[in-house]
Design an enzyme around this catalytic site. Sequence first.
Site, PDB file in Angstrom:
ATOM      1  N   GLN A   1       0.811  -1.203   0.000  1.00 39.67           N
ATOM      2  CA  GLN A   1       0.000   0.000   0.000  1.00 39.67           C
ATOM      3  C   GLN A   1       0.856   1.270   0.000  1.00 39.67           C
ATOM      4  O   GLN A   1       2.051   1.241   0.280  1.00 39.67           O
ATOM      5  CB  GLN A   1      -0.918   0.010   1.223  1.00 39.67           C
ATOM      6  N   HIS A   2       0.185   2.384  -0.314  1.00 41.39           N
ATOM      7  CA  HIS A   2       0.665   3.756  -0.106  1.00 41.39           C
ATOM      8  C   HIS A   2       1.686   4.266  -1.103  1.00 41.39           C
ATOM      9  O   HIS A   2       1.859   5.483  -1.230  1.00 41.39           O
ATOM     10  CB  HIS A   2       1.268   3.935   1.305  1.00 41.39           C
TER      11      HIS A   2
ATOM     12  N   ASP B   1      -2.336  -4.997   0.260  1.00 41.30           N
ATOM     13  CA  ASP B   1      -1.836  -6.297   0.703  1.00 41.30           C
ATOM     14  C   ASP B   1      -2.558  -6.833   1.939  1.00 41.30           C
ATOM     15  O   ASP B   1      -2.882  -8.027   2.015  1.00 41.30           O
ATOM     16  CB  ASP B   1      -0.326  -6.257   0.929  1.00 41.30           C
TER      17      ASP B   1
END
Length: 427
Positions: free
Chosen positions: A71-72, A228
């Site tokens: 992520q991110h 994830d």
Amino acid sequence: MTLVMGVDSSTQSCKVVVVDAATGDIVREGRARHPEGTSVDPEAWWAALQEAIAAAGGMDDVDAWAIGGQQHGMVALDAQGRVIRDALLWNDTRSAGAAADLIAEFGAEQLARRTGLVPVASFTITKLRWLRDHEPENAARVAAVALPHDWLTWRLRGFGPDTPRLDELVTDRSDASGTGYWNPADDGYDRELLTAALGRDAVLPRVLGPREHVLDADGRRVGAGAGDNAAAALGVGAHAGDVVVSIGTSGTVFAVSERPVRDETGTVAGFADAGGAFLPIVVTLNAARVLDAVSGLLGVDHAELSRLALAARPGAGGLTLVPYFEGERTPNLPDATASLTGMTLASTTRENLARAAVEGMLRGLAAGLDALRGLGVPIGRALLIGGGAQSEAVRRIAPEVFGVPVEAPAPGEYVALGAARQAASVL
């Protein structure tokens, strides 16, 4: 036999599983490494994805697929669909000052209400503000912002610099909820916050629902994918009352919740899940690498580290490891360092040091369970997954530290399996 493909594009590697859609059994699989570092050229992920698919026997006989991913990470694209600069990953802490600036401008309470989270250096919104402040020429070129799984889905569907259809970027609720400019309560982007970060508006991926799909260039159905942790929750079959503790490069503690969670302290991020519910989560930067570091220090492998830890008594004779080797995200201490206290001639043994490493890592994760409980999230059992969960010492010590029953499902590629389960659902 109907086959589906699930992908886990994680920080360290890309894993691909091809699964029988009817039974969930893995038919074949492949993997490839990712480069190290907190700033990575996304083209390396694309090359690894193609390598892993080839190692898994290709996808000519696959009917649907989906991608789960770290992520991110900020993937900034120009109007021609080209990557502008290396992606800043979740574990890149250079945007800590940008996070503080955004909190000062909007207030933690308002940000938690609007997005379900309070920015820290991990979140995409802070990386965009950092780009605006430190690389204004690059920021001025940004036409679209994607996350790793969004971008890989786009590329594998047949888009990219040769076919720069930015309007074909898609994502899902779980990954969008980790950006800092999306509201999980109403499933919408907060354009004001995006503009405050980047300095102007940009194309953002369309958010697909849990059962929605798009098509790739060969007409296969493509699931929305997931962050994830949300994909892992799907893969392990987590339900309300379960808390999943994933011990990998990072440590994550997340629970399936039927209601959105807001925490203005920023300890708990109110993410969405991949199935239409919510996934409040606590993330630590320091997890399995704590065990790696102490194993290296003692000159032993992980099996021997586990044996040494179990040979020591609970509490490690007073030896305490605060394991902030890479700074820390929860609590938000990006510049912190690790420390070892309680050292005496009696306590400073190999066994106690091994035990202190396991207990220190687990205490950091246990603080996440306590934070979830404090927000009213029910916790009946903990499910241990990830590489660190393969340690016998971790599995045996965790119930003492967590205070709830602990189960450790058989080791598996749960992120990739969750993505495959999602792909099966769109059939």
